[in-house]
Design a protein around this motif. Structure first.
Motif, PDB file in Angstrom:
ATOM      1  N   TYR A 118       0.844  -1.213   0.000  1.00 32.78           N
ATOM      2  CA  TYR A 118       0.000   0.000   0.000  1.00 32.78           C
ATOM      3  C   TYR A 118       0.872   1.253   0.000  1.00 32.78           C
ATOM      4  O   TYR A 118       0.621   2.217  -0.711  1.00 32.78           O
ATOM      5  CB  TYR A 118      -0.905   0.008   1.238  1.00 32.78           C
ATOM      6  CG  TYR A 118      -2.262  -0.609   1.033  1.00 32.78           C
ATOM      7  CD1 TYR A 118      -2.455  -1.977   1.174  1.00 32.78           C
ATOM      8  CD2 TYR A 118      -3.356   0.159   0.672  1.00 32.78           C
ATOM      9  CE1 TYR A 118      -3.696  -2.561   0.975  1.00 32.78           C
ATOM     10  CE2 TYR A 118      -4.605  -0.416   0.468  1.00 32.78           C
ATOM     11  CZ  TYR A 118      -4.762  -1.767   0.625  1.00 32.78           C
ATOM     12  OH  TYR A 118      -5.996  -2.338   0.421  1.00 32.78           O
ATOM     13  N   LEU A 121       2.127   1.905  -3.395  1.00 31.00           N
ATOM     14  CA  LEU A 121       1.078   2.284  -4.350  1.00 31.00           C
ATOM     15  C   LEU A 121       0.558   3.691  -4.073  1.00 31.00           C
ATOM     16  O   LEU A 121       0.195   4.423  -4.991  1.00 31.00           O
ATOM     17  CB  LEU A 121      -0.052   1.260  -4.297  1.00 31.00           C
ATOM     18  CG  LEU A 121       0.354  -0.167  -4.709  1.00 31.00           C
ATOM     19  CD1 LEU A 121      -0.760  -1.153  -4.412  1.00 31.00           C
ATOM     20  CD2 LEU A 121       0.748  -0.210  -6.181  1.00 31.00           C
ATOM     21  N   ILE A 133      -6.882   5.189  -4.137  1.00 30.85           N
ATOM     22  CA  ILE A 133      -7.089   3.963  -3.355  1.00 30.85           C
ATOM     23  C   ILE A 133      -8.218   4.165  -2.369  1.00 30.85           C
ATOM     24  O   ILE A 133      -8.186   5.090  -1.551  1.00 30.85           O
ATOM     25  CB  ILE A 133      -5.801   3.570  -2.610  1.00 30.85           C
ATOM     26  CG1 ILE A 133      -4.668   3.318  -3.613  1.00 30.85           C
ATOM     27  CG2 ILE A 133      -6.038   2.326  -1.750  1.00 30.85           C
ATOM     28  CD1 ILE A 133      -3.319   3.069  -2.963  1.00 30.85           C
ATOM     29  N   PRO A 171      -3.877  -5.255  -4.511  1.00 32.55           N
ATOM     30  CA  PRO A 171      -2.630  -4.479  -4.422  1.00 32.55           C
ATOM     31  C   PRO A 171      -1.433  -5.191  -5.061  1.00 32.55           C
ATOM     32  O   PRO A 171      -0.549  -4.547  -5.628  1.00 32.55           O
ATOM     33  CB  PRO A 171      -2.427  -4.266  -2.924  1.00 32.55           C
ATOM     34  CG  PRO A 171      -3.369  -5.153  -2.221  1.00 32.55           C
ATOM     35  CD  PRO A 171      -4.448  -5.501  -3.169  1.00 32.55           C
TER      36      PRO A 171
END
Lengths: 148, 261
Positions: A52, A55, A62, B163
């Motif tokens: 995470y 990203l 997100i 993800p």
């Protein structure tokens, strides 16, 4: 029992033909969840929080949501995990609305939006289709959830 | 493309008339082992050429996006009780986007492998790699979706898949000045995220929602070490007692919903 309906429908030869499915004659019935796969799952990351972080750095949009009547991956599990990302708050905690009802609560962080969905189980769109739809439209539009 | 036309669905058995287009079929993701993933595309109900593409992944691991995402969550159809016909979902997500349901990894639903050992050596890494290859090859079959705004959505164990695939796409895109996968973001629900924090949060939910007694809550906190690779016998006993003697006959996935017999 809705998944039983799928077990019936997708094992029909006429349905498989229409879907161009099972063209190789798979040696087992179609089923919603594969026992053999889940029992023999090999590598599984302990945590995707490091991913995470990468990203978020990559600038992706997100969103993480949680139906608040699920006890398998419940809302407190997700909140506890996300809290360890230590993200700065952009828009503090507020109730979001679906019609004239509270649809859940949400908080917007730098790089991630979290939202609960009131009265929804593990499969949020199954239990609260309208609230899930509002959530999805807001996500696609990149807009915060409605405040009224 | 020719293959695209071969994948076109004219209509599903028992389906009500609809205006949007649908396609489904297989994309080979590993030639040596013969792994092929099954997809079902339900295009947007209006101006599909202008709407984003959204890939939906269910979790499990081992569960089907056709069974859950498409057939009881976000897809345009619902299946009736006898499995004889379909009716329209009141809040389908394909009013806003073109929905691509993927049965992943091989072994899930209609997705298959010609190497049976693949059913026992699946895991996060190969699942993400095969899904990336699926996307790249699928876009060759559906070139109209190249450069289109692209999002991923998922739930549950797809809290890993999404993800991990996102990371693969980001890394893949770095090699191109104008990547064909115009990846904008992802949304996940009730997502498996971190084994330790998820476990603590789950037990907390059980207690705060009065599903377990104080005594059981204290036992679980005392005997369960959620960072350990394997749980202790005392921990298993405490959690099993909660599930078998205190939860009652509930649907753990929706604790106020009657249990499906």
């Amino acid at each position: 029992c809705t998944e039983n309906y799928a077990e019936k429908y997708y094992n029909r030869p006429d349905v498989q033909k229409a879907l161009h499915a099972n063209i190789t004659g798979i040696p087992y019935k179609w089923t919603a969840c594969s026992d053999i796969l889940i029992k023999n799952w090999n590598d599984s990351e302990d945590s995707v929080l490091p991913t995470y972080k990468e990203l978020i750095k990559a600038g992706l949009r997100i969103w993480v949501f949680s139906g608040d009547t699920d006890s398998v991956v419940p809302v407190t599990a997700t909140r506890f995990s996300l809290s360890h990302l230590n993200l700065p708050i952009k828009t503090p905690w507020y109730p979001w609305y679906s019609g004239n009802q509270v649809g859940g609560w949400t908080e917007v962080y730098q790089g991630l939006t979290f939202a609960t969905v009131r009265g929804a189980g593990h499969e949020v769109p199954l239990f609260q289709p309208k609230r899930a739809y509002i959530l999805f439209k807001s996500f696609l539009a990149g807009r915060e959830l409605p405040k009224s | 493309t020719k293959q695209q036309e071969l994948d076109r669905i004219s209509a599903l058995p028992g389906q009500p008339p609809v205006k949007f287009q649908q396609f489904s079929g297989y994309v080979t993701v590993n030639d040596n082992h013969g792994r092929a993933l099954f997809y079902w595309l339900t295009e947007a109900t209006t101006t599909p050429e202008k709407k984003p593409l959204v890939l939906w992944l269910n979790g499990g691991p081992g569960c089907s996006s056709v069974a859950y995402g498409a057939s009881e969550e976000i897809g345009p159809f619902r299946i009736n009780r006898t499995g004889s016909s379909l009716y329209l979902n009141k809040y389908p997500w394909n009013t806003e986007a073109n929905l691509l349901f993927l049965e992943s990894p091989a072994g899930v639903g209609f997705s298959y492998t010609n190497t049976s050992s693949n059913l026992k050596d699946s895991g996060d890494k190969r699942t993400a790699q095969d899904a990336l290859i699926f996307l790249i090859r699928w876009m060759s079959r559906f070139p109209q979706y190249k450069y289109r705004e692209f999002y991923i959505a998922g739930e549950s164990y797809a809290g890993h898949y999404v993800p991990q695939l996102a990371k693969k796409i980001i890394d893949y895109n770095k090699s191109y000045s104008r990547p064909i996968i115009n990846f904008k973001g992802f949304i996940v629900g009730n997502a498996v995220t971190d084994n330790y924090y998820d476990s603590i949060g789950t037990v907390t939910f059980w207690w705060t929602h009065s599903m377990i007694s104080d005594q059981t809550y204290k036992s679980i906190l005392k005997y369960c070490n959620f960072t350990a690779e394997n749980s202790s016998k005392e921990c298993d006993e405490a959690v099993n007692y909660a599930m078998n003697h205190e939860f009652g006959d509930i649907d753990q996935y929706s604790i106020y919903t009657p249990f499906c017999m």
